[in-house]
Design a protein around this motif. Structure first.
Motif, PDB file in Angstrom:
ATOM      1  N   THR A   1       0.821  -1.207   0.000  1.00  0.00           N
ATOM      2  CA  THR A   1       0.000   0.000   0.000  1.00  0.00           C
ATOM      3  C   THR A   1       0.857   1.261   0.000  1.00  0.00           C
ATOM      4  N   GLY A   2       0.252   2.334  -0.462  1.00  0.00           N
ATOM      5  CA  GLY A   2       0.935   3.607  -0.483  1.00  0.00           C
ATOM      6  C   GLY A   2       1.381   4.068   0.892  1.00  0.00           C
ATOM      7  N   PRO A   3       0.517   3.996   1.915  1.00  0.00           N
ATOM      8  CA  PRO A   3       0.954   4.425   3.248  1.00  0.00           C
ATOM      9  C   PRO A   3       2.148   3.630   3.768  1.00  0.00           C
ATOM     10  N   ASP A   4       2.183   2.322   3.476  1.00  0.00           N
ATOM     11  CA  ASP A   4       3.326   1.519   3.925  1.00  0.00           C
ATOM     12  C   ASP A   4       4.609   1.970   3.239  1.00  0.00           C
ATOM     13  N   LEU A   5       4.520   2.222   1.925  1.00  0.00           N
ATOM     14  CA  LEU A   5       5.689   2.689   1.183  1.00  0.00           C
ATOM     15  C   LEU A   5       6.146   4.055   1.702  1.00  0.00           C
ATOM     16  N   ALA A   6       5.189   4.941   1.902  1.00  0.00           N
ATOM     17  CA  ALA A   6       5.527   6.285   2.380  1.00  0.00           C
ATOM     18  C   ALA A   6       6.202   6.226   3.749  1.00  0.00           C
ATOM     19  N   GLN A   7       5.713   5.337   4.621  1.00  0.00           N
ATOM     20  CA  GLN A   7       6.305   5.213   5.951  1.00  0.00           C
ATOM     21  C   GLN A   7       7.735   4.691   5.871  1.00  0.00           C
ATOM     22  N   GLU A   8       7.973   3.681   5.017  1.00  0.00           N
ATOM     23  CA  GLU A   8       9.328   3.135   4.884  1.00  0.00           C
ATOM     24  C   GLU A   8      10.293   4.163   4.332  1.00  0.00           C
ATOM     25  N   LEU A   9       9.813   5.041   3.451  1.00  0.00           N
ATOM     26  CA  LEU A   9      10.675   6.038   2.831  1.00  0.00           C
ATOM     27  C   LEU A   9      10.763   7.321   3.660  1.00  0.00           C
ATOM     28  N   GLY A  10       9.848   7.470   4.616  1.00  0.00           N
ATOM     29  CA  GLY A  10       9.848   8.677   5.436  1.00  0.00           C
ATOM     30  C   GLY A  10       9.364   9.897   4.685  1.00  0.00           C
ATOM     31  N   ILE A  11       8.366   9.713   3.812  1.00  0.00           N
ATOM     32  CA  ILE A  11       7.825  10.819   3.016  1.00  0.00           C
ATOM     33  C   ILE A  11       6.310  10.851   3.177  1.00  0.00           C
ATOM     34  N   SER A  12       5.705  11.933   2.691  1.00  0.00           N
ATOM     35  CA  SER A  12       4.252  12.043   2.752  1.00  0.00           C
ATOM     36  C   SER A  12       3.619  11.196   1.659  1.00  0.00           C
ATOM     37  N   ILE A  13       2.343  10.897   1.825  1.00  0.00           N
ATOM     38  CA  ILE A  13       1.643  10.093   0.829  1.00  0.00           C
ATOM     39  C   ILE A  13       1.530  10.843  -0.502  1.00  0.00           C
ATOM     40  N   ARG A  14       1.393  12.179  -0.444  1.00  0.00           N
ATOM     41  CA  ARG A  14       1.324  12.965  -1.681  1.00  0.00           C
ATOM     42  C   ARG A  14       2.643  12.894  -2.437  1.00  0.00           C
ATOM     43  N   THR A  15       3.750  12.959  -1.697  1.00  0.00           N
ATOM     44  CA  THR A  15       5.060  12.840  -2.341  1.00  0.00           C
ATOM     45  C   THR A  15       5.218  11.456  -2.968  1.00  0.00           C
ATOM     46  N   LEU A  16       4.734  10.439  -2.270  1.00  0.00           N
ATOM     47  CA  LEU A  16       4.816   9.082  -2.817  1.00  0.00           C
ATOM     48  C   LEU A  16       4.056   8.992  -4.133  1.00  0.00           C
ATOM     49  N   TYR A  17       2.839   9.541  -4.183  1.00  0.00           N
ATOM     50  CA  TYR A  17       2.059   9.467  -5.410  1.00  0.00           C
ATOM     51  C   TYR A  17       2.790  10.164  -6.562  1.00  0.00           C
ATOM     52  N   ARG A  18       3.431  11.297  -6.255  1.00  0.00           N
ATOM     53  CA  ARG A  18       4.194  11.987  -7.304  1.00  0.00           C
ATOM     54  C   ARG A  18       5.379  11.134  -7.759  1.00  0.00           C
ATOM     55  N   ASP A  19       6.039  10.465  -6.807  1.00  0.00           N
ATOM     56  CA  ASP A  19       7.183   9.629  -7.170  1.00  0.00           C
ATOM     57  C   ASP A  19       6.744   8.427  -8.006  1.00  0.00           C
ATOM     58  N   ILE A  20       5.617   7.835  -7.650  1.00  0.00           N
ATOM     59  CA  ILE A  20       5.089   6.725  -8.446  1.00  0.00           C
ATOM     60  C   ILE A  20       4.828   7.184  -9.872  1.00  0.00           C
ATOM     61  N   ALA A  21       4.217   8.362 -10.009  1.00  0.00           N
ATOM     62  CA  ALA A  21       3.925   8.890 -11.342  1.00  0.00           C
ATOM     63  C   ALA A  21       5.209   9.166 -12.118  1.00  0.00           C
ATOM     64  N   THR A  22       6.244   9.661 -11.426  1.00  0.00           N
ATOM     65  CA  THR A  22       7.526   9.927 -12.088  1.00  0.00           C
ATOM     66  C   THR A  22       8.143   8.639 -12.613  1.00  0.00           C
ATOM     67  N   LEU A  23       8.146   7.597 -11.797  1.00  0.00           N
ATOM     68  CA  LEU A  23       8.704   6.316 -12.225  1.00  0.00           C
ATOM     69  C   LEU A  23       7.909   5.724 -13.384  1.00  0.00           C
ATOM     70  N   GLN A  24       6.596   5.848 -13.333  1.00  0.00           N
ATOM     71  CA  GLN A  24       5.780   5.358 -14.440  1.00  0.00           C
ATOM     72  C   GLN A  24       6.096   6.125 -15.720  1.00  0.00           C
ATOM     73  N   GLY A  25       6.349   7.415 -15.575  1.00  0.00           N
ATOM     74  CA  GLY A  25       6.724   8.219 -16.731  1.00  0.00           C
ATOM     75  C   GLY A  25       8.075   7.835 -17.303  1.00  0.00           C
ATOM     76  N   GLN A  26       8.957   7.289 -16.453  1.00  0.00           N
ATOM     77  CA  GLN A  26      10.280   6.825 -16.882  1.00  0.00           C
ATOM     78  C   GLN A  26      10.217   5.446 -17.526  1.00  0.00           C
ATOM     79  N   GLY A  27       9.041   4.810 -17.473  1.00  0.00           N
ATOM     80  CA  GLY A  27       8.893   3.497 -18.098  1.00  0.00           C
ATOM     81  C   GLY A  27       8.714   2.345 -17.144  1.00  0.00           C
ATOM     82  N   ALA A  28       8.690   2.629 -15.828  1.00  0.00           N
ATOM     83  CA  ALA A  28       8.501   1.559 -14.854  1.00  0.00           C
ATOM     84  C   ALA A  28       7.066   1.053 -14.926  1.00  0.00           C
ATOM     85  N   ASP A  29       6.893  -0.266 -15.043  1.00  0.00           N
ATOM     86  CA  ASP A  29       5.565  -0.858 -15.165  1.00  0.00           C
ATOM     87  C   ASP A  29       5.006  -1.100 -13.768  1.00  0.00           C
TER      88      ASP A  29
END
Length: 230
Positions: free
Chosen positions: A22-50
């Motif tokens: 889940t997003g909250p679990d990922l955000a907690q492990e990385l020490g970031i906010s959930i909004r930042t996580l969503y932006r990072d997910i979108a960035t990786l998807q834009g780079q080609g990550a499936d």
């Protein structure tokens, strides 16, 4: 933590999970906010990550993903550069040397500007000290290893005498003074090691040897702490 490092860490977390996280679990492990996580997910998807999933349900990185440039840390880039330069400078196999140069060019071409400049300016250099030149096309040996095919070779021993051997090659060792192919020798009915510069002729037979390469490699590592003479 820089954004590039954070994205690398996020990729690694997803790679380590076989089920959605889940997003909250990922955000907690990385020490970031959930909004930042969503932006990072979108960035990786834009780079080609499936990366598949939705907020609230979880995310998973599908296998077979071709990593984007930001996969590498600075230390990893220097390791790749050093390894590629070593092969390019010290291999007696022209095709392998050329491939190393091409691979390095492909890597540096897609790197972000700061990492590309670091790769091009690295002070990790390799001396050009090639081993004794091969008399045969060494790429044919590597091809036989990949295909698990027999090779028939004419081999010149240390005393100058030549013998014909049929071998099951499974490994090439790269040493400063020579390149050595390890394989099962049908003539000796045992594992033997052959300096590639002493192979005067070879024929790729086109038929598979009866054992798997991985099995022979494991057995060879167990019983050959000191290589016997060919």
């Amino acid at each position: 933590m820089s954004r590039t490092s954070r994205l690398l860490d996020l990729l690694q977390l997803l790679r380590n999970r076989s089920t959605p996280v889940t997003g909250p679990d990922l955000a907690q492990e990385l020490g970031i906010s959930i909004r930042t996580l969503y932006r990072d997910i979108a960035t990786l998807q834009g780079q080609g990550a499936d990366i598949v999933g939705e907020p609230g349900l979880g995310y998973v990185l599908r296998p077979g993903f071709t990593l984007p440039p930001l996969m590498f840390s600075a230390d990893e880039i220097e390791a790749l550069v050093l390894g590629s330069r070593w092969v390019a400078a010290r291999s007696d196999d022209h095709r392998l040397s050329q491939s190393a140069q091409q691979a390095l060019a492909k890597i540096t071409a897609v790197l972000p500007k700061d990492l590309r400049e670091r790769a091009e300016a690295t002070n990790l250099l390799v001396a050009r000290n090639a081993p004794a030149p091969a008399q045969v096309d060494a790429s044919l040996i590597r091809l036989a290893i990949r295909n698990e095919h027999r090779l028939t070779i004419t081999y010149r021993g240390p005393d100058g005498a030549e013998t014909e051997r049929t071998i099951w090659p499974f490994l090439i060792g790269f040493f400063d003074e020579a390149r050595v192919v390890a394989g099962w020798c049908e003539l000796r009915a045992a594992y033997r090691h052959f300096r590639i510069d002493r192979i005067t002729a070879l024929t790729e037979r086109g038929d598979r040897y009866p054992r798997r390469r991985a099995v022979m490699l494991k057995e060879w590592r167990t019983i050959n702490s000191v290589p016997p003479q060919a």
